[in-house]
Design a protein around this motif. Structure first.
Motif, PDB file in Angstrom:
ATOM      1  N   ALA A 196     -12.504  14.788   2.512  1.00 20.32           N
ATOM      2  CA  ALA A 196     -11.615  15.192   1.419  1.00 20.32           C
ATOM      3  C   ALA A 196     -10.836  16.442   1.811  1.00 20.32           C
ATOM      4  N   THR A 197      -9.587  16.487   1.423  1.00 20.19           N
ATOM      5  CA  THR A 197      -8.751  17.674   1.610  1.00 20.19           C
ATOM      6  C   THR A 197      -8.365  18.303   0.274  1.00 20.19           C
ATOM      7  N   ILE A 198      -8.584  17.560  -0.813  1.00 22.41           N
ATOM      8  CA  ILE A 198      -8.240  18.033  -2.156  1.00 22.41           C
ATOM      9  C   ILE A 198      -9.490  17.965  -3.022  1.00 22.41           C
ATOM     10  N   PRO A 199      -9.867  19.063  -3.698  1.00 25.44           N
ATOM     11  CA  PRO A 199     -11.038  18.989  -4.593  1.00 25.44           C
ATOM     12  C   PRO A 199     -10.750  18.080  -5.780  1.00 25.44           C
ATOM     13  N   LEU A 200     -11.810  17.488  -6.310  1.00 21.44           N
ATOM     14  CA  LEU A 200     -11.673  16.579  -7.449  1.00 21.44           C
ATOM     15  C   LEU A 200     -12.710  16.946  -8.503  1.00 21.44           C
ATOM     16  N   PRO A 201     -12.329  17.347  -9.717  1.00 23.83           N
ATOM     17  CA  PRO A 201     -10.948  17.586 -10.118  1.00 23.83           C
ATOM     18  C   PRO A 201     -10.349  18.789  -9.397  1.00 23.83           C
ATOM     19  N   PRO A 202      -9.010  18.877  -9.343  1.00 22.45           N
ATOM     20  CA  PRO A 202      -8.375  19.957  -8.586  1.00 22.45           C
ATOM     21  C   PRO A 202      -8.368  21.299  -9.308  1.00 22.45           C
ATOM     22  N   PHE A 203      -8.737  21.319 -10.589  1.00 19.14           N
ATOM     23  CA  PHE A 203      -8.752  22.573 -11.355  1.00 19.14           C
ATOM     24  C   PHE A 203      -9.799  22.455 -12.456  1.00 19.14           C
ATOM     25  N   ASP A 204     -10.239  23.593 -12.977  1.00 22.51           N
ATOM     26  CA  ASP A 204     -11.159  23.590 -14.117  1.00 22.51           C
ATOM     27  C   ASP A 204     -10.446  22.952 -15.304  1.00 22.51           C
ATOM     28  N   ASN A 205     -11.113  21.984 -15.957  1.00 23.93           N
ATOM     29  CA  ASN A 205     -10.464  21.322 -17.083  1.00 23.93           C
ATOM     30  C   ASN A 205     -11.466  21.004 -18.181  1.00 23.93           C
ATOM     31  N   SER A 206     -10.931  20.671 -19.342  1.00 24.64           N
ATOM     32  CA  SER A 206     -11.769  20.428 -20.508  1.00 24.64           C
ATOM     33  C   SER A 206     -12.333  19.015 -20.500  1.00 24.64           C
ATOM     34  N   ALA A 207     -13.620  18.902 -20.832  1.00 27.49           N
ATOM     35  CA  ALA A 207     -14.266  17.592 -20.933  1.00 27.49           C
ATOM     36  C   ALA A 207     -14.181  17.036 -22.351  1.00 27.49           C
ATOM     37  N   MET A 208     -13.598  17.793 -23.272  1.00 29.47           N
ATOM     38  CA  MET A 208     -13.537  17.383 -24.679  1.00 29.47           C
ATOM     39  C   MET A 208     -12.231  17.852 -25.307  1.00 29.47           C
TER      40      MET A 208
END
Length: 212
Positions: free
Chosen positions: A58-70
């Protein structure tokens, strides 16, 4: 090679035999004589159930940024208690970040998959809140850091191995490759296989069977 002799009807029958080897040893002998097929490049849509010819990372983190689960409200966990009344200072939908930020006593209306605003470290789901105009009332007893926040790289980190050479490509694997922007992949060429059946007892479908 060991041999044995036996007498049958006044005829000397000489039988030559060898040691029976194990299945594992037989397989090792076969594989040692087989060379891998050359690699070929195929699109992801044609790669299902093919075998990787190279290691892939992998070259890109998944998810690429902190995000909301709700769906809910992004808050500062340390400043929130039951019945806290927070001022709503903005709204962040899923998609491009609006570069919002919050501080103590504030909240941002947020939706599933949306980037977490700067300063926020938890999300209170909307079912546990009450909207009062430009304010939101927090109902849970306690909010902890990280509640309903999906951290960047939680599913896949940059540098993490996705495939190793020889791995079969499954639907999940293809999805991970697509998340990295990969359009095509090197796989082993397909083997050419022929099945030959012989024998007088065999006939083509529809032909008269022979009596033996």
């Amino acid at each position: 090679m060991p041999t044995c002799e036996m007498q049958i009807a006044d005829c000397a029958l000489r039988i030559e035999y060898s040691r029976v080897i194990s299945e594992e040893e037989a397989l090792a002998k076969i594989l040692s004589a087989v060379a891998p097929l050359p690699a070929t490049e195929v699109s992801l849509s044609d790669a299902l159930d093919r075998f990787a010819a190279i290691d892939l990372f992998a070259t890109i983190p998944l998810p690429p940024f902190d995000n909301s689960a709700m769906d809910g409200y992004a808050v500062v966990a340390g400043s929130v208690r039951k019945n806290a009344r927070l001022k709503i200072v903005g709204e962040q939908a899923a998609g491009p970040s609006r570069n919002l930020s919050i501080s103590t006593g504030e909240a941002v209306r947020i939706f599933t998959g949306a980037p977490i605003p700067m300063g926020a470290d938890a999300v209170v789901m909307q079912e546990e809140t009450e909207r009062e105009g430009d304010f939101v009332l927090i109902c849970p007893e306690q909010i902890s850091v990280g509640d309903f926040v999906r951290k960047a790289g939680a599913d896949l980190t940059a540098g993490q191995q996705i495939l190793k050479r020889g791995d079969r490509m499954h639907p999940v694997t293809l999805g991970l490759l697509a998340s990295q922007g990969i359009e095509s992949v090197n796989v082993g060429a397909r083997a050419g296989v022929a099945i030959v059946t012989t024998g007088d007892e065999l006939v083509a479908p529809g032909q008269q069977r022979r009596d033996f």
